[in-house]
Each structure stands twice: as C-alpha cells, then as structure tokens.
Write a protein that holds these residues in place. Structure first.
Motif, PDB file in Angstrom:
ATOM      1  N   PRO A 246       0.839  -1.210   0.000  1.00 50.51           N
ATOM      2  CA  PRO A 246       0.000   0.000   0.000  1.00 50.51           C
ATOM      3  C   PRO A 246       0.868   1.253   0.000  1.00 50.51           C
ATOM      4  O   PRO A 246       1.905   1.300   0.676  1.00 50.51           O
ATOM      5  CB  PRO A 246      -0.785  -0.115   1.315  1.00 50.51           C
ATOM      6  N   GLY A 247       0.466   2.251  -0.743  1.00 50.32           N
ATOM      7  CA  GLY A 247       1.217   3.500  -0.771  1.00 50.32           C
ATOM      8  C   GLY A 247       2.683   3.301  -1.031  1.00 50.32           C
ATOM      9  O   GLY A 247       3.536   3.947  -0.419  1.00 50.32           O
ATOM     10  N   GLY A 248       3.007   2.410  -1.959  1.00 49.08           N
ATOM     11  CA  GLY A 248       4.397   2.053  -2.219  1.00 49.08           C
ATOM     12  C   GLY A 248       4.813   2.318  -3.647  1.00 49.08           C
ATOM     13  O   GLY A 248       4.132   3.009  -4.408  1.00 49.08           O
ATOM     14  N   VAL A 249       5.952   1.746  -4.008  1.00 51.06           N
ATOM     15  CA  VAL A 249       6.495   1.914  -5.357  1.00 51.06           C
ATOM     16  C   VAL A 249       6.964   0.570  -5.889  1.00 51.06           C
ATOM     17  O   VAL A 249       7.235  -0.357  -5.125  1.00 51.06           O
ATOM     18  CB  VAL A 249       7.671   2.915  -5.381  1.00 51.06           C
ATOM     19  N   VAL A 250       7.074   0.469  -7.209  1.00 52.68           N
ATOM     20  CA  VAL A 250       7.634  -0.705  -7.874  1.00 52.68           C
ATOM     21  C   VAL A 250       9.101  -0.409  -8.160  1.00 52.68           C
ATOM     22  O   VAL A 250       9.446   0.684  -8.626  1.00 52.68           O
ATOM     23  CB  VAL A 250       6.880  -1.019  -9.175  1.00 52.68           C
ATOM     24  N   VAL A 251       9.966  -1.378  -7.856  1.00 49.52           N
ATOM     25  CA  VAL A 251      11.401  -1.132  -8.000  1.00 49.52           C
ATOM     26  C   VAL A 251      12.077  -2.245  -8.786  1.00 49.52           C
ATOM     27  O   VAL A 251      11.583  -3.368  -8.858  1.00 49.52           O
ATOM     28  CB  VAL A 251      12.084  -1.005  -6.620  1.00 49.52           C
ATOM     29  N   ALA A 252      13.220  -1.917  -9.348  1.00 51.67           N
ATOM     30  CA  ALA A 252      14.066  -2.909 -10.015  1.00 51.67           C
ATOM     31  C   ALA A 252      14.727  -3.780  -8.968  1.00 51.67           C
ATOM     32  O   ALA A 252      15.259  -3.286  -7.979  1.00 51.67           O
ATOM     33  CB  ALA A 252      15.121  -2.203 -10.863  1.00 51.67           C
ATOM     34  N   ALA A 253      14.687  -5.104  -9.162  1.00 52.07           N
ATOM     35  CA  ALA A 253      15.205  -6.038  -8.158  1.00 52.07           C
ATOM     36  C   ALA A 253      16.132  -7.076  -8.773  1.00 52.07           C
ATOM     37  O   ALA A 253      16.262  -8.179  -8.262  1.00 52.07           O
ATOM     38  CB  ALA A 253      14.038  -6.713  -7.446  1.00 52.07           C
ATOM     39  N   ALA A 254      16.799  -6.728  -9.855  1.00 50.52           N
ATOM     40  CA  ALA A 254      17.665  -7.679 -10.557  1.00 50.52           C
ATOM     41  C   ALA A 254      18.886  -8.036  -9.724  1.00 50.52           C
ATOM     42  O   ALA A 254      19.363  -7.241  -8.903  1.00 50.52           O
ATOM     43  CB  ALA A 254      18.105  -7.088 -11.892  1.00 50.52           C
ATOM     44  N   SER A 255      19.400  -9.247  -9.954  1.00 52.36           N
ATOM     45  CA  SER A 255      20.647  -9.665  -9.322  1.00 52.36           C
ATOM     46  C   SER A 255      21.575 -10.371 -10.305  1.00 52.36           C
ATOM     47  O   SER A 255      22.635 -10.842  -9.915  1.00 52.36           O
ATOM     48  CB  SER A 255      20.355 -10.597  -8.135  1.00 52.36           C
ATOM     49  N   GLU A 256      21.172 -10.452 -11.565  1.00 51.52           N
ATOM     50  CA  GLU A 256      22.011 -11.057 -12.592  1.00 51.52           C
ATOM     51  C   GLU A 256      22.065 -10.138 -13.807  1.00 51.52           C
ATOM     52  O   GLU A 256      21.106  -9.412 -14.096  1.00 51.52           O
ATOM     53  CB  GLU A 256      21.479 -12.430 -13.009  1.00 51.52           C
ATOM     54  N   ASP A 257      23.154 -10.214 -14.528  1.00 47.63           N
ATOM     55  CA  ASP A 257      23.376  -9.355 -15.684  1.00 47.63           C
ATOM     56  C   ASP A 257      22.332  -9.608 -16.774  1.00 47.63           C
ATOM     57  O   ASP A 257      22.083 -10.760 -17.159  1.00 47.63           O
ATOM     58  CB  ASP A 257      24.783  -9.603 -16.235  1.00 47.63           C
ATOM     59  N   LYS A 258      21.710  -8.539 -17.223  1.00 48.57           N
ATOM     60  CA  LYS A 258      20.759  -8.554 -18.336  1.00 48.57           C
ATOM     61  C   LYS A 258      19.565  -9.478 -18.078  1.00 48.57           C
ATOM     62  O   LYS A 258      19.029 -10.100 -18.992  1.00 48.57           O
ATOM     63  CB  LYS A 258      21.471  -8.933 -19.645  1.00 48.57           C
ATOM     64  N   ARG A 259      19.165  -9.571 -16.805  1.00 48.87           N
ATOM     65  CA  ARG A 259      17.935 -10.283 -16.435  1.00 48.87           C
ATOM     66  C   ARG A 259      17.126  -9.356 -15.538  1.00 48.87           C
ATOM     67  O   ARG A 259      17.632  -8.887 -14.522  1.00 48.87           O
ATOM     68  CB  ARG A 259      18.245 -11.603 -15.740  1.00 48.87           C
ATOM     69  N   LEU A 260      15.880  -9.109 -15.922  1.00 54.97           N
ATOM     70  CA  LEU A 260      15.084  -8.074 -15.272  1.00 54.97           C
ATOM     71  C   LEU A 260      14.040  -8.672 -14.336  1.00 54.97           C
ATOM     72  O   LEU A 260      13.314  -9.594 -14.711  1.00 54.97           O
ATOM     73  CB  LEU A 260      14.403  -7.210 -16.339  1.00 54.97           C
TER      74      LEU A 260
END
Length: 532
Positions: free
Chosen positions: A334-348
């Motif tokens: 709730p009341g949050g944001v979507v973030v990038a959470a990658a941990s490997e190269d060129k994998r989203l």
C-alpha cells in the motif's frame, strides 16, 4: 500465564480506553482487578463498510486466572501460556570451531542472534554490503541502471526484505513469532508490530533494525563479515569440514545455510557437490499499480479517509478451472512503489516496496500465476531456476535494456495490444520503463491466468480492472525454485553439519517465517553442541 480475550470491538471514533472496560465487563470483574493490560492483536473489520470496526485481542493478568476463566464459560476467554522462551539446553558434543552462518537475511540474522545469545559466538558471512553501503549501491542502480552483482536488492545485510515493505504477516502458528517481533521492537521497530493484524516496518525503518541486531550479535561475541561470498563446501566422511570464502578456507562443523531465494550461483555450487535438492513450484507474473485512494475507497467505502484507518491493502485469490492454476496477489505494498530487483546481468526482475508511512500515490502488488516442475524444460533439479532466468532475460530485452521495465496498461493487456500512452496512473518503477506487450516476456498461460484473475478481482474491489491500471514486468522471485531437503535434525540429508534454512532453502515464505526457521536451526545446533 495470562488471560487472553478475543473479539473485543470498538467503533472508529471510540476511545481506546473503552477496551479495558469491555474486558472487565466480559470477565465480570472490576477494572481495578485487571493487571498488566496489553493489546496483542488489532485488526480492521470492514465487512460492513457502513459500520467499520476495530477488533482486538487483549491479554491481562489476574490473581485467580484459571478460576476466572472457568467461571465465565466464554469461548473468547482462555488461558494463554504459549509464550516462547529460548531455554533450549546446550548439548554435550564438542564444537571445535564456531558455527558459521551464511547469509544475513531474516533466517541468517535470527539464527546468528540466537546462537550469539546462547554463547556460541557465530561467524556470519554475507556476500553483499552492510545496509548503509548497500543502500547507496541500490540507489545508484535505480538511478543509472548500473548493477552490482554481489550487492543489490537481493544480496546484502537484511536480505531481500530490506528493500521491500518489511511486511511481518505470516500464516504460520508458532510461538517463536512473538519472540521475533519482540526482538525487532528492541532493535527499533515500531511497538505496534506486536499487535497489528497486518504488521509492517517499512524499508526506511527496517534498515536500522537489522543494523542494530547485527551490532547485538557482535556485542555478544559474534563476527560479521560483509562482501564475503561462500564459494565451496568441503566435506569428509559425509560431514562438513570447511568452507571456501573469497578464496580462503575456514574450518567449521556446523554450517547454517540461509542463502536467500536468489543465490543462483550457490544453488549451482550445491548441485555440483551432490547436495540433494528438489524442484518446487512458485509463481510468476507482473506488478500491478492502482491509485492508493481507489483501493482505500474500494476496501473502506465512505470511511476511507478516517484517520484511524491505514492505507488499505488486499489479498486476492482465484482458481482458474480452465488453466488448473492459482492466480493471486502477492507482496501487496500500500502506498508504495515498484522497483528494479535484478541480481544477474541482463535479467530483469521487479518488486514492490513501501516506506513506513505508506504515503506514496500508488498501491502495487504482484499479480502472479502458479507454475511448477511440469512447466520447466529438462530434467535438472535447477530447471525452475533456468525457467526464471529465461523469462527475466526476455523481460530485459523487451524493456529495451539498462534494466528499464516493460510496462503495459491493463486495458491494452486484456486486448492484446501494446500501450502507447499512460492514463491517470503513473508507473513508479525506477530506473525507467518502455511500453511493451507482456506476451513477449511471459508464458501464454500466465497471461491468460492474469486476465481471468483480474476479471474476478474487479468484482471484489471496484475499479480493480480499470483500463489505465499499470502492469510492470516481471515478477519471478515469489519463492525459491528448489527445496534443499533436510532430515528431522534440520540437516541436509546429503551432508551432516549443513543446516539449510529460510526462504532460499524452501522452508519459509516471508520475513517472520524465515526468522522462525533460522531460530529452529540454531536450536538444533545448541542442542547438539557445547557452548564455545
């Protein structure tokens, strides 16, 4: 021993002091006879949106507790003696070297804390950075797309939960949960997490909490090493002998493996040395964003703006008969944001995050569909991991590179067309997005499952299926793709002295359950060995 009273209700405008009066009336005693009055659970009952209630469970002490409970004959009144006391007795076997804990997420953190509290002076190794340096590294990634493969949203002090909502809701019924919450409060978490039905800490506060627990471990004789990666486990006669960390050999007999669900290179190493693992089901999909105000109104009606109501959350499930799969919301922020959470190269990979105030414009949640070993190609035990990698690589490509996320409006998603402009909902994902067609980075059955699910969820929350809701790709890390099988002593069935635990080992599904599993493993080590 205390008396617990459930199902005491207050209106939104009632004074909290009325609770004690209601409790004394239920027990048929005077308020003065009640000792150590404490709220242990607070929840919102919004089934009737015209008359929303706050429902409480409370605990009290009384000089004649059993006599009082027997007299009132009320199912909501009972004796509660289920408190967890970490009183496990040390064993007799000599421990030649201090226990080693791999990973400083919730499972590793609480395993190390318990071992330290009992005098075992654990060595903790964490491949990522401490939470302050890690925060700088992650912020840089979100701004520039420059990914650090060893310290990121998945790896580092606090684990993946440090960059999520800090949600502490759990389905497990274990008295150790109260101990976990109590330790979090001691370390700086808000007191209300001990009684809220859906407690959360928030990313901003959780960072300081995990740092304070780390300091406590060190003060009790433990040691924590950051930027220290487990590379290999050596064994002799079926028992752990030593580990290789950053090229150096460290002897140990008791190894707690709290690796997290994204340590794919560690899974590969374990597989190479013959550690028995099993592929397991998980779920994949997208993140969906709506205006938080719309979710508030959908859940609370005309009372949505009442100051005693928090930002509304939801938990939605649907079973597709045509697909034979579950569709559900996951990790709702709730009341949050979507973030990038990658941990490997060129994998989203995308994830959701909230700060403690939960006051951002949008709400977001994963919207996912179940997948299982029968969906994964090949016969390798790690085929679920490769399944994740395949679709994360597609998402990276579809997003245009540099960890920009593919985004599609819900109306366009339902009608199989690429979006060209936004509506009233602005994507919150960092470091940026590109309009895309989710069919290019998700299996067709996942796409169809989400369509069915949204149609069902729109009947539960008005406006959920609005055409300008934003879908951000993709969510793949709902849980570990394997389970590291263990015996009744919580050791790997392949290697004595190896204690897999937490979410990455397939034995937990969130911060609290992972912490509890870490405590269980620590208890088994304590029961076996003498103190250092």
């Amino acid at each position: 021993m205390t008396i617990r009273i459930n199902n005491l209700s207050l209106g939104l405008d009632d004074d909290i002091k009325l609770l004690k009066k209601k409790a004394s009336k239920k027990l048929r005693i005077s308020a003065e006879e009640i000792k150590n009055f404490k709220i242990v659970r607070e929840s919102i009952d919004a089934r009737n949106k015209d008359n929303i209630k706050l429902t409480y469970a409370i605990e009290i002490e009384h000089k004649d507790e059993e006599k009082l409970v027997n007299r009132v004959h009320d199912n909501d009144v009972r004796i509660d003696n289920s408190k967890y006391e970490p009183d496990v007795e040390p064993g007799n076997e000599l421990l030649n070297h201090r226990p080693v804990v791999v990973g400083l997420g919730p499972a590793g953190l609480f395993a190390a804390l318990m071992l330290a509290q009992k005098g075992y002076k654990p060595l903790v190794i964490e491949r990522g950075e401490d939470v302050d340096k890690r925060t700088e590294t992650v912020d840089k990634f979100w701004k520039t797309g420059e990914l650090n493969l060893e310290s990121n949203v998945q790896f580092g002090e606090g684990g993946a939960g440090s960059f999520s909502d800090g949600k502490l809701t759990t389905r497990i019924k274990d008295k150790k949960c109260d101990y976990v919450l109590a330790e979090l409060v001691k370390a700086g978490a808000p007191e209300e997490i001990r009684y809220e039905a859906k407690p959360h800490v928030g990313t901003d506060i959780l960072k300081d909490v995990v740092k304070n627990i780390r300091k406590q471990i060190i003060a009790l004789g433990g040691e924590v090493r950051f930027s220290s990666k487990l590379e290999y486990i050596k064994s002799n006669d079926g028992k752990v002998k030593s580990i290789i960390v950053n090229g150096d050999e460290i002897p140990c007999e008791a190894l707690v493996l709290a690796l997290g669900h994204s340590s794919r290179d560690t899974y590969e190493m374990l597989n190479s040395i013959g550690i028995f693992m099993e592929p397991k089901a998980f779920a994949i999909g997208v993140r969906i964003e709506h205006p938080q105000e719309m979710i508030n109104v959908g859940q609370y009606g005309k009372m949505a703006s009442h100051p005693r109501l928090q930002a509304a959350s939801y938990n939605l499930t649907y079973q597709s008969r045509t697909l034979g799969r579950g569709v559900y919301s996951f990790c709702m922020c709730p009341g949050g944001v979507v973030v990038a959470a990658a941990s490997e190269d060129k994998r989203l990979v995308s994830n959701g995050m909230s700060y403690h105030a939960r006051n951002e414009e949008n709400s977001n949640s994963a919207l996912v569909v179940t997948v299982g070993p029968e969906d994964f190609e090949g016969t390798s035990v790690l085929r679920g991991m490769e399944f994740q990698r395949h679709y994360e690589s597609l998402a990276y490509k579809v997003g245009g590179g540099n960890y920009k996320a593919p985004v599609q409006l819900l109306g366009d998603f339902v009608n199989d067309r690429k979006s060209t402009k936004l509506g009233a909902v602005t994507p919150s994902y960092k470091p940026g997005f590109e309009f895309a067609d989710m069919r290019e980075c998700l299996p067709s059955y996942v796409v169809e499952g989400i369509k069915e699910g949204v149609n069902n969820f729109d009947r539960k929350i008005k406006g959920y299926g609005r055409e300008d809701a934003v879908l951000t790709g993709i969510e793949t890390r709902t849980s570990a793709p394997v389970k590291i099988t263990r015996n009744e002593r919580l050791e790997s069935i392949s290697l004595s002295g190896l204690y897999p635990c937490g979410e990455g080992a397939g034995f937990a599904g969130g911060i609290v359950s992972a912490a509890v599993d870490g405590i269980k493993v620590a208890e088994r080590i304590i029961e076996k060995y003498k103190q250092i």
